[in-house]
Write an enzyme that holds these catalytic residues in place. Sequence first.
Site, PDB file in Angstrom:
ATOM      1  N   SER A  33       1.049  -1.187   0.319  1.00 37.78           N
ATOM      2  CA  SER A  33      -0.398   0.357  -0.096  1.00 37.78           C
ATOM      3  C   SER A  33       1.216   1.048   0.445  1.00 37.78           C
ATOM      4  CB  SER A  33      -0.723   0.563   1.155  1.00 37.78           C
ATOM      5  OG  SER A  33      -1.566  -0.619   0.651  1.00 37.78           O
TER       6      SER A  33
ATOM      7  N   LYS B 193       0.702   3.790  -3.094  1.00 35.82           N
ATOM      8  CA  LYS B 193      -0.856   4.329  -3.603  1.00 35.82           C
ATOM      9  C   LYS B 193      -0.554   5.705  -3.379  1.00 35.82           C
ATOM     10  CE  LYS B 193      -3.884   0.930  -0.763  1.00 35.82           C
ATOM     11  NZ  LYS B 193      -4.019   0.260  -0.329  1.00 35.82           N
TER      12      LYS B 193
ATOM     13  N   TYR C  56      -2.742  -2.414 -10.255  1.00 29.88           N
ATOM     14  CA  TYR C  56      -2.599  -2.401  -9.076  1.00 29.88           C
ATOM     15  C   TYR C  56      -1.451  -3.021  -8.310  1.00 29.88           C
ATOM     16  CZ  TYR C  56      -4.104  -2.411  -4.561  1.00 29.88           C
ATOM     17  OH  TYR C  56      -4.077  -2.274  -2.522  1.00 29.88           O
TER      18      TYR C  56
ATOM     19  N   TYR D 291      -5.042   4.327   8.302  1.00 33.78           N
ATOM     20  CA  TYR D 291      -6.284   4.218   8.281  1.00 33.78           C
ATOM     21  C   TYR D 291      -6.875   4.584   9.025  1.00 33.78           C
ATOM     22  CZ  TYR D 291      -4.230   1.436   3.822  1.00 33.78           C
ATOM     23  OH  TYR D 291      -3.695   1.315   2.743  1.00 33.78           O
TER      24      TYR D 291
ATOM     25  N   VAL E 128       0.988  -3.902   3.892  1.00 36.78           N
ATOM     26  CA  VAL E 128       1.603  -4.996   4.618  1.00 36.78           C
ATOM     27  C   VAL E 128       2.763  -5.830   3.700  1.00 36.78           C
ATOM     28  CG1 VAL E 128      -1.839  -5.243   4.920  1.00 36.78           C
ATOM     29  CG2 VAL E 128       0.360  -6.111   2.682  1.00 36.78           C
TER      30      VAL E 128
HETATM   31  O1  DON Z   1      -4.227  -4.705  -2.439  1.00 37.66           O
HETATM   32  C1  DON Z   1      -3.899  -5.203  -1.106  1.00 37.66           C
HETATM   33  O2  DON Z   1      -4.977  -5.830  -0.047  1.00 37.66           O
HETATM   34  C2  DON Z   1      -2.308  -4.799  -1.056  1.00 37.66           C
HETATM   35  N1  DON Z   1      -1.919  -5.284  -2.338  1.00 37.66           N
HETATM   36  C3  DON Z   1      -1.878  -3.726  -0.617  1.00 37.66           C
HETATM   37  C4  DON Z   1      -2.990  -3.218   1.167  1.00 37.66           C
HETATM   38  C5  DON Z   1      -1.881  -3.319   2.090  1.00 37.66           C
HETATM   39  O3  DON Z   1      -0.605  -2.862   2.232  1.00 37.66           O
HETATM   40  C6  DON Z   1      -2.684  -2.206   3.246  1.00 37.66           C
HETATM   41  N2  DON Z   1      -1.199  -2.097   4.572  1.00 37.66           N
HETATM   42  N3  DON Z   1      -1.455  -1.615   5.181  1.00 37.66           N
END
Ligand code: DON
Length: 425
Positions: free
Chosen positions: A64, A67, A189, A241, A259
């Site tokens: 993320s 983003k 994405y 978040y 993550v």
């Molecule tokens: O879309 C997802 O769920 C993952 N590729 C990225 C989510 C993420 O890193 C949330 N952050 N803490």
Amino acid sequence: MAELVQRYLDEILAEHRDSTEGRLADYIPELATVDPSGFAVSLQLTDGFVYESGDTATEFTIQSISKPFTYALALERAGFDAVDARIGVEPTGEAFNEISVDHRTKAPKNAMINAGAIAAASLMPGSTPQARFECILDFYSACAGRTLEVDEDVYRSEKATGSRNRAIAYMLQSFGMLDGDPDEALDVYTRQCAIRVTSTDLARMASTLARGGRNPQSGQRVLSGAVVQRTLAVMMTCGMYDATGNWVSSVGMPAKSGVGGGLLTVLPGQLGIGVYSPRLDDTGNSVRGAKVCRSLSARLGLHFLSVSRESRSIIRATRDVAAGVRVYELHGDLLFTGAEQALRTVEEDSADIEVVILEVSGVDDSNDVARSMLAGMRESLRRAGKEGCLVDPDRTVLTAGSASDAVVYSTVEEALAAVLDRRGR
Ligand code: DON
């Protein structure tokens, strides 16, 4: 003397090294296979200088943290109006993968949640998903200052299991918030999330934002100032978040977590930080990463509301007042980055000087970390058979009660006379 800052980083890492709280992300199966003990912090100043501690060569997927960068690129390429029509700027207080849109506009509430990020990926220029992804990869690479690559295993693993994101992409299409094929937008994405970085790449990407869109190392302008301002504003209000409020009050720097275990924070005008530790809390943020950022903010005084002014150039002038005696005139706010700059400059000059006189009458404000860094500078000089003193007529830097053994004068002339006397000249 740069070792003083190095020591801060090493100590902060050592302080949190034994914490095993949190768990690896496993909803993307490949992420559950990484070594949970990986731990690194990198900090890059806006003049390009980098400090590193821990496993800073370890690569992990950006997830993320991609983003804000894709959002910034969308703003840069498609323009504010086109992006604002598709993605809001309101915090959600929800989880990152919430299947939600703003109930009035039907647009994702912001670009830091998955819905907004998939919409941002769909706004990339290019007639094919490959071309749109190349645009993203080139841009991240320009921010990091090296050619980045995709972790194909992580990409495939998320693609095979990402039904929640597929639901989000189709929901966006049904609300008219996504042009073209939702699976293609999702593929761009998912690939961007699988780009591999190190903590130092993150620090470099962060300091590109801190420098207002110019990569401090390469000098290349990659974003306009207006786009950076918007991106940092959204990071500040939505980047962590449902933990954002707590983050803003305790750390006080725009940030983004992933993550994969990465965490990126920006102190505008001053520095960028990248941290890596893959065990996550319930909100999907790196546990030790957040602890390191809290410690850095507290120990180095980095909260954005206490460091409001730019201090890239704390040294207004230098002059030699006798053989081997150099005066450094400092001005502005002498906080962490200002003191770090003074330390590093004195270190670079050290072959030519015996005595350092820091003239701080033009300094408006100072804090404890800067004071202790100046004390450290004096100690390093002393160990090398040299000396350092302060000209601080209003006692702005050395307030009553601080560093009682510091040598302080009211004028440069007074300091010079005392120094020459002490050195038998
Ligand atoms: O879309 C997802 O769920 C993952 N590729 C990225 C989510 C993420 O890193 C949330 N952050 N803490």
